[in-house]
Design an enzyme around this catalytic site. Structure first.
Site, mmCIF file in Angstrom:
data_model
loop_
_atom_site.group_PDB
_atom_site.id
_atom_site.type_symbol
_atom_site.label_atom_id
_atom_site.label_comp_id
_atom_site.label_asym_id
_atom_site.label_seq_id
_atom_site.Cartn_x
_atom_site.Cartn_y
_atom_site.Cartn_z
ATOM 1 N N VAL A 128 47.582 167.172 -87.546
ATOM 2 C CA VAL A 128 46.634 166.990 -86.443
ATOM 3 C C VAL A 128 46.565 168.257 -85.588
ATOM 4 O O VAL A 128 45.492 168.681 -85.150
ATOM 5 C CB VAL A 128 47.030 165.771 -85.590
ATOM 6 N N TYR A 129 47.729 168.864 -85.370
ATOM 7 C CA TYR A 129 47.803 170.122 -84.607
ATOM 8 C C TYR A 129 46.984 171.220 -85.277
ATOM 9 O O TYR A 129 46.201 171.911 -84.609
ATOM 10 C CB TYR A 129 49.268 170.526 -84.497
ATOM 11 N N LEU A 130 47.140 171.388 -86.580
ATOM 12 C CA LEU A 130 46.398 172.439 -87.280
ATOM 13 C C LEU A 130 44.900 172.173 -87.259
ATOM 14 O O LEU A 130 44.095 173.103 -87.150
ATOM 15 C CB LEU A 130 46.900 172.577 -88.712
ATOM 16 N N LYS A 133 43.754 173.048 -83.585
ATOM 17 C CA LYS A 133 43.679 174.499 -83.424
ATOM 18 C C LYS A 133 42.488 175.064 -84.197
ATOM 19 O O LYS A 133 41.758 175.940 -83.703
ATOM 20 C CB LYS A 133 44.972 175.151 -83.913
#
Length: 218
Positions: A128-130, A133
């Site tokens: 989810v972070y990638l 970003k």
């Protein structure tokens, strides 16, 4: 130069603030916790109390008025859940970019992450972070009002900086001390010839200033 840094109390941001203030730049760091102000002052930066998860574009733009450059170095942090990846790593980055454009701050540098991709698969928090970003990076790339550079460091470490890096469009996986990330950011801020570039960063064998000049000349 006057430089405003979002995520002013982050580890990379504090290192960057020290570098910029030491070379004579005027630095402001955006924080959401008043108790962090003394750490910024010690680093030579002016603390700006503002919550990027709830502020409006107009509120953020007011703090960017008169700045020569803006750096997005904020992040939800490794202990946060998926919701804050969306509100900070994506939402706050987009808000800060829009505010910089509204305030007329052309130079805009983003601290992203290697392999950031809005279409990255998977359901784990890091996936989810990638995606968050990657979505923020994609948004910034569409803003003609900004002279943007996106920096994508590899795995961050707390080892002392070496001043030797590999800075390219694609480096492959690797690690990099936070101190070296800060040193590259300091050079990128004043190297407008890197505008429009998305760059991977890992430890390497090239001095920081040479690496930045090399990509600026390509």
């Amino acid at each position: 130069m006057r430089i405003v840094i979002a995520g002013g109390h982050g580890q990379i941001a504090l290192l960057l603030e020290r570098l910029l203030s030491a070379r004579g730049d005027e630095v402001a760091g955006i924080i959401r916790d008043r108790s962090q102000g003394d750490d910024l002052r010690e680093a030579g930066a002016e603390p700006v109390l503002l919550d990027l998860e709830s502020a409006s574009v107009e509120e953020v733009a007011a703090h960017l008025q008169g700045a020569d450059a803006a750096v997005f170095a904020a992040g939800a942090g490794p202990g946060s859940g998926t919701a804050r990846k969306d509100t900070v790593d994506k939402g706050a980055a987009i808000l800060f970019a829009d505010a910089a454009a509204r305030a007329g701050v052309r130079r805009f540098v983003v601290v992203s992450a290697m392999a950031a991709d809005p279409d990255h698969p998977g359901d784990e928090v890091f996936d989810v972070y990638l995606r968050a970003k990657g979505a923020a990076d994609a948004y910034v790339r569409r803003l003609d009002a900004l002279d943007w550079t996106i920096l994508r460091p590899g795995r961050l470490t707390d080892e002392p900086g070496t001043g030797l890096v590999r800075l390219e469009a694609h480096t492959g996986r690797g690690s990099i001390p936070r101190a070296d990330v800060a040193a590259v950011l300091a050079d990128l801020i004043e190297t407008s010839a890197t505008a429009g570039l998305t760059l991977d960063l890992v430890s390497g064998s090239t001095p920081v200033s040479v690496a930045v000049k090399s990509v600026a000349g390509n």
